[in-house]
Design a protein around this motif. Sequence first.
Motif, PDB file in Angstrom:
ATOM      1  N   GLY A  67     111.070  62.358  -6.928  1.00 44.94           N
ATOM      2  CA  GLY A  67     110.111  62.411  -8.041  1.00 44.94           C
ATOM      3  C   GLY A  67     110.097  61.138  -8.868  1.00 44.94           C
ATOM      4  O   GLY A  67     109.810  61.180 -10.068  1.00 44.94           O
ATOM      5  N   ALA A  68     110.387  59.996  -8.222  1.00 44.27           N
ATOM      6  CA  ALA A  68     110.503  58.741  -8.981  1.00 44.27           C
ATOM      7  C   ALA A  68     109.171  57.981  -9.017  1.00 44.27           C
ATOM      8  O   ALA A  68     108.876  57.170  -8.125  1.00 44.27           O
ATOM      9  CB  ALA A  68     111.608  57.873  -8.389  1.00 44.27           C
ATOM     10  N   SER A  71     105.668  55.942 -15.389  1.00 45.18           N
ATOM     11  CA  SER A  71     104.402  55.934 -16.142  1.00 45.18           C
ATOM     12  C   SER A  71     104.063  54.481 -16.477  1.00 45.18           C
ATOM     13  O   SER A  71     104.933  53.744 -16.925  1.00 45.18           O
ATOM     14  CB  SER A  71     104.546  56.693 -17.457  1.00 45.18           C
ATOM     15  N   ASP A  95     114.286  61.548 -23.673  1.00 44.39           N
ATOM     16  CA  ASP A  95     113.552  61.655 -22.415  1.00 44.39           C
ATOM     17  C   ASP A  95     114.545  62.171 -21.371  1.00 44.39           C
ATOM     18  O   ASP A  95     115.411  61.426 -20.925  1.00 44.39           O
ATOM     19  CB  ASP A  95     112.968  60.298 -21.998  1.00 44.39           C
ATOM     20  N   ALA A  97     114.278  62.797 -18.275  1.00 44.20           N
ATOM     21  CA  ALA A  97     114.121  62.262 -16.908  1.00 44.20           C
ATOM     22  C   ALA A  97     113.544  60.863 -17.101  1.00 44.20           C
ATOM     23  O   ALA A  97     112.393  60.604 -16.804  1.00 44.20           O
ATOM     24  CB  ALA A  97     113.179  63.151 -16.104  1.00 44.20           C
ATOM     25  N   CYS A  98     114.381  59.953 -17.618  1.00 45.17           N
ATOM     26  CA  CYS A  98     113.819  58.737 -18.243  1.00 45.17           C
ATOM     27  C   CYS A  98     113.422  57.645 -17.274  1.00 45.17           C
ATOM     28  O   CYS A  98     112.743  56.692 -17.665  1.00 45.17           O
ATOM     29  CB  CYS A  98     114.770  58.195 -19.310  1.00 45.17           C
ATOM     30  N   GLY A  99     113.812  57.747 -15.968  1.00 43.77           N
ATOM     31  CA  GLY A  99     113.452  56.685 -15.041  1.00 43.77           C
ATOM     32  C   GLY A  99     113.895  55.354 -15.584  1.00 43.77           C
ATOM     33  O   GLY A  99     115.004  55.202 -16.109  1.00 43.77           O
ATOM     34  N   LEU A 103     108.676  55.611 -21.149  1.00 41.98           N
ATOM     35  CA  LEU A 103     108.302  56.440 -22.310  1.00 41.98           C
ATOM     36  C   LEU A 103     109.170  56.101 -23.516  1.00 41.98           C
ATOM     37  O   LEU A 103     108.679  56.059 -24.652  1.00 41.98           O
ATOM     38  CB  LEU A 103     108.416  57.928 -21.965  1.00 41.98           C
ATOM     39  N   LEU A 131     118.229  60.692 -19.996  1.00 41.22           N
ATOM     40  CA  LEU A 131     119.043  61.093 -18.845  1.00 41.22           C
ATOM     41  C   LEU A 131     118.277  60.758 -17.581  1.00 41.22           C
ATOM     42  O   LEU A 131     117.041  60.833 -17.561  1.00 41.22           O
ATOM     43  CB  LEU A 131     119.293  62.604 -18.866  1.00 41.22           C
ATOM     44  N   ASP A 132     118.989  60.405 -16.541  1.00 37.73           N
ATOM     45  CA  ASP A 132     118.405  60.292 -15.205  1.00 37.73           C
ATOM     46  C   ASP A 132     119.551  60.404 -14.212  1.00 37.73           C
ATOM     47  O   ASP A 132     120.693  60.070 -14.534  1.00 37.73           O
ATOM     48  CB  ASP A 132     117.648  58.975 -15.002  1.00 37.73           C
ATOM     49  N   GLY A 174     122.767  61.596 -15.959  1.00 30.41           N
ATOM     50  CA  GLY A 174     122.974  63.023 -16.219  1.00 30.41           C
ATOM     51  C   GLY A 174     121.796  63.825 -15.697  1.00 30.41           C
ATOM     52  O   GLY A 174     120.751  63.271 -15.330  1.00 30.41           O
ATOM     53  N   GLY A 176     118.807  66.276 -16.189  1.00 32.74           N
ATOM     54  CA  GLY A 176     117.863  66.716 -17.215  1.00 32.74           C
ATOM     55  C   GLY A 176     117.652  68.222 -17.212  1.00 32.74           C
ATOM     56  O   GLY A 176     117.010  68.758 -18.116  1.00 32.74           O
ATOM     57  N   PRO A 193     108.473  64.529 -15.962  1.00 32.68           N
ATOM     58  CA  PRO A 193     109.560  64.968 -15.090  1.00 32.68           C
ATOM     59  C   PRO A 193     109.232  64.710 -13.623  1.00 32.68           C
ATOM     60  O   PRO A 193     108.089  64.370 -13.296  1.00 32.68           O
ATOM     61  CB  PRO A 193     109.603  66.479 -15.374  1.00 32.68           C
ATOM     62  N   PRO A 194     110.206  64.904 -12.721  1.00 34.63           N
ATOM     63  CA  PRO A 194     109.869  64.846 -11.289  1.00 34.63           C
ATOM     64  C   PRO A 194     108.926  66.001 -10.948  1.00 34.63           C
ATOM     65  O   PRO A 194     109.032  67.074 -11.554  1.00 34.63           O
ATOM     66  CB  PRO A 194     111.238  65.021 -10.607  1.00 34.63           C
TER      67      PRO A 194
HETATM   68  C1  LIG Z   1     108.201  60.950 -12.699  1.00 36.72           C
HETATM   69  S1  LIG Z   1     109.654  59.981 -12.999  1.00 36.72           S
HETATM   70  C2  LIG Z   1     109.369  59.568 -14.671  1.00 36.72           C
HETATM   71  C3  LIG Z   1     110.268  58.551 -15.254  1.00 36.72           C
HETATM   72  C4  LIG Z   1     109.957  58.172 -16.684  1.00 36.72           C
HETATM   73  N1  LIG Z   1     110.083  59.307 -17.597  1.00 36.72           N
HETATM   74  C5  LIG Z   1     108.565  57.614 -16.797  1.00 36.72           C
HETATM   75  O1  LIG Z   1     107.692  58.298 -17.331  1.00 36.72           O
HETATM   76  O2  LIG Z   1     108.349  56.505 -16.306  1.00 36.72           O
HETATM   77  C6  LIG Z   1     110.884  61.243 -12.996  1.00 36.72           C
HETATM   78  C7  LIG Z   1     112.299  60.751 -13.095  1.00 36.72           C
HETATM   79  O3  LIG Z   1     113.147  61.891 -13.057  1.00 36.72           O
HETATM   80  C8  LIG Z   1     114.348  61.552 -12.415  1.00 36.72           C
HETATM   81  N2  LIG Z   1     114.994  62.818 -12.013  1.00 36.72           N
HETATM   82  C9  LIG Z   1     114.787  63.599 -10.934  1.00 36.72           C
HETATM   83  N3  LIG Z   1     115.558  64.709 -11.007  1.00 36.72           N
HETATM   84  C10 LIG Z   1     116.252  64.621 -12.176  1.00 36.72           C
HETATM   85  C11 LIG Z   1     117.199  65.451 -12.827  1.00 36.72           C
HETATM   86  N4  LIG Z   1     117.601  66.619 -12.299  1.00 36.72           N
HETATM   87  N5  LIG Z   1     117.705  65.042 -13.999  1.00 36.72           N
HETATM   88  C12 LIG Z   1     117.324  63.873 -14.568  1.00 36.72           C
HETATM   89  N6  LIG Z   1     116.438  63.050 -13.986  1.00 36.72           N
HETATM   90  C13 LIG Z   1     115.906  63.408 -12.820  1.00 36.72           C
HETATM   91  C14 LIG Z   1     113.917  60.637 -11.294  1.00 36.72           C
HETATM   92  O4  LIG Z   1     114.992  59.831 -10.878  1.00 36.72           O
HETATM   93  C15 LIG Z   1     112.790  59.851 -11.971  1.00 36.72           C
HETATM   94  O5  LIG Z   1     113.294  58.675 -12.524  1.00 36.72           O
END
Ligand SMILES: C[S@@+](CC[C@H](N)C(=O)[O-])C[C@H]1O[C@@H](n2cnc3c(N)ncnc32)[C@H](O)[C@@H]1O
Length: 445
Positions: A67-68, A71, A95, A97-99, A103, A131-132, A174, A176, A193-194
């Motif tokens: 789900g990487a 945005s 955030d 799932a901060c990638g 954001l 967290l990511d 960590g 999310g 999120p992913p």
């Molecule tokens: C769609 S991306 C969005 C990243 C960032 N928030 C942005 O908007 O650019 C989703 C992020 O969630 C991370 N991810 C996937 N599963 C996760 C989990 N269980 N806990 C935390 N992060 C997670 C992925 O590594 C990815 O970086």
Amino acid sequence: MAKAPPSDELSVMHPFSTYVGSIERLVGTVVSSGLDGRSVEATPVLNGGPAEALRDTVDLVTRKSTGAFFSGSDLSEELVSRFTEPIDENSRILDPACGSGDLLLACSRRLPIASSLTATLEAWGQQLYGLDLYPEFIRATRARLVLAAALRGRWNASSGLADSESWFPGIRVGDGLAIPKECARATHVVLNPPFNLIQTPQGVEWSSGQVSAAAAFVDHVLAACEDGTNLVAILPDVLRSGTRYARWRGHISGQATVRRVSVWGIFDTWADVDVFLLEASIGSGSFESSMATWSGPNETEARDTLSSIAKVSVGSLVPHRHRNRGQWHPYLHALGLARWGRVNVADLPKKRFNGTVFPPPFVAVRRTSRPGDSGRAIGTVISGDRSVAVENHLLVVRPKDSSVDTCQQILDQLRSNATDAWLDRRIRCRHLTVGALEDIPWRDD
Ligand SMILES: C[S@@+](CC[C@H](N)C(=O)[O-])C[C@H]1O[C@@H](n2cnc3c(N)ncnc32)[C@H](O)[C@@H]1O
């Protein structure tokens, strides 16, 4: 159960770390020697640079399964501008799932700066949480935030500043879906999120089996964070419009005040998925008013819907499960079916079938449907005197008065620009649902 974050070596994002190293070096230079002449290098790092580097280094299958997808700056700005409570020096922003921090960067633009870079980073470090699962992304987030702070103040060289890893203690590897307590005390949550499918987490009552991780993330944020927390999120449209997620919508509406739901369109050129923006605050959910918000403001304008004059069903013959048993029936499938035309069952091929068959007249509607296309619900009137075995790529719209004239009226309304525009708002997924067709406003003219 909380997911174990991968170790650095095993991380599937390891190929991205070379790029992260280059950001960290740039940050080191900017911090120790000043910005002089380096804004050309810094600008892409704060904009689409990480997304491009990820596409270049990590294959699509891995990006999809984790789900990487980051945005862009436009979407991040738009999302953060939706907070009803403004971000200021008292805010704590999470955030989960901060990638690589797009954001959080957009949020940091609203934070004040202090009299020095050190003081600014110390203050921001108390306010920004992320967290990511992947350490490379966490390193990228921290380094980009230091760079953003350095650029904001245009301070002179700051000696004695250690590398970016020592800043932002609240931004770390960590899960999310297991938000720790200190992160949960957020005033604002930003979320993209992913979108991949995961096993429904334990204790979840609105789903079972496989579920969109995005749905689970929103649910978890609402459960983990305090009442009054503001949430803005980028989410896949299927959560807003899919019949599968009706229970999720009901659940969210009970846990939060859903202020606004806006259709956004395609996420970006590389992730061909339609998204919407959710604005909510945790707690004091008023189920009734929140449920109206999900479907958009125009839905309630029409007095009647297609369901008041017709029954909508999905065709029941699934080709790969078809056993060729039972009585012979005319067989209707989507391939080659005359668009907006009329077909008499006497002209159809025949198949043996012992499942549900449909007596004409009815309108057969193709389920595949792309937002923005003219003709979102392409139909064909089926007439004749024998019940039909209908393939499951078609929806069957049977008028309650069993009249061919009503079928033609239905076809005309399905063909109208108004219906296309309505369906574009109502459902951004590539498959029409029974619920979406049933809700089409019916104008009795
Ligand atoms: C769609 S991306 C969005 C990243 C960032 N928030 C942005 O908007 O650019 C989703 C992020 O969630 C991370 N991810 C996937 N599963 C996760 C989990 N269980 N806990 C935390 N992060 C997670 C992925 O590594 C990815 O970086």
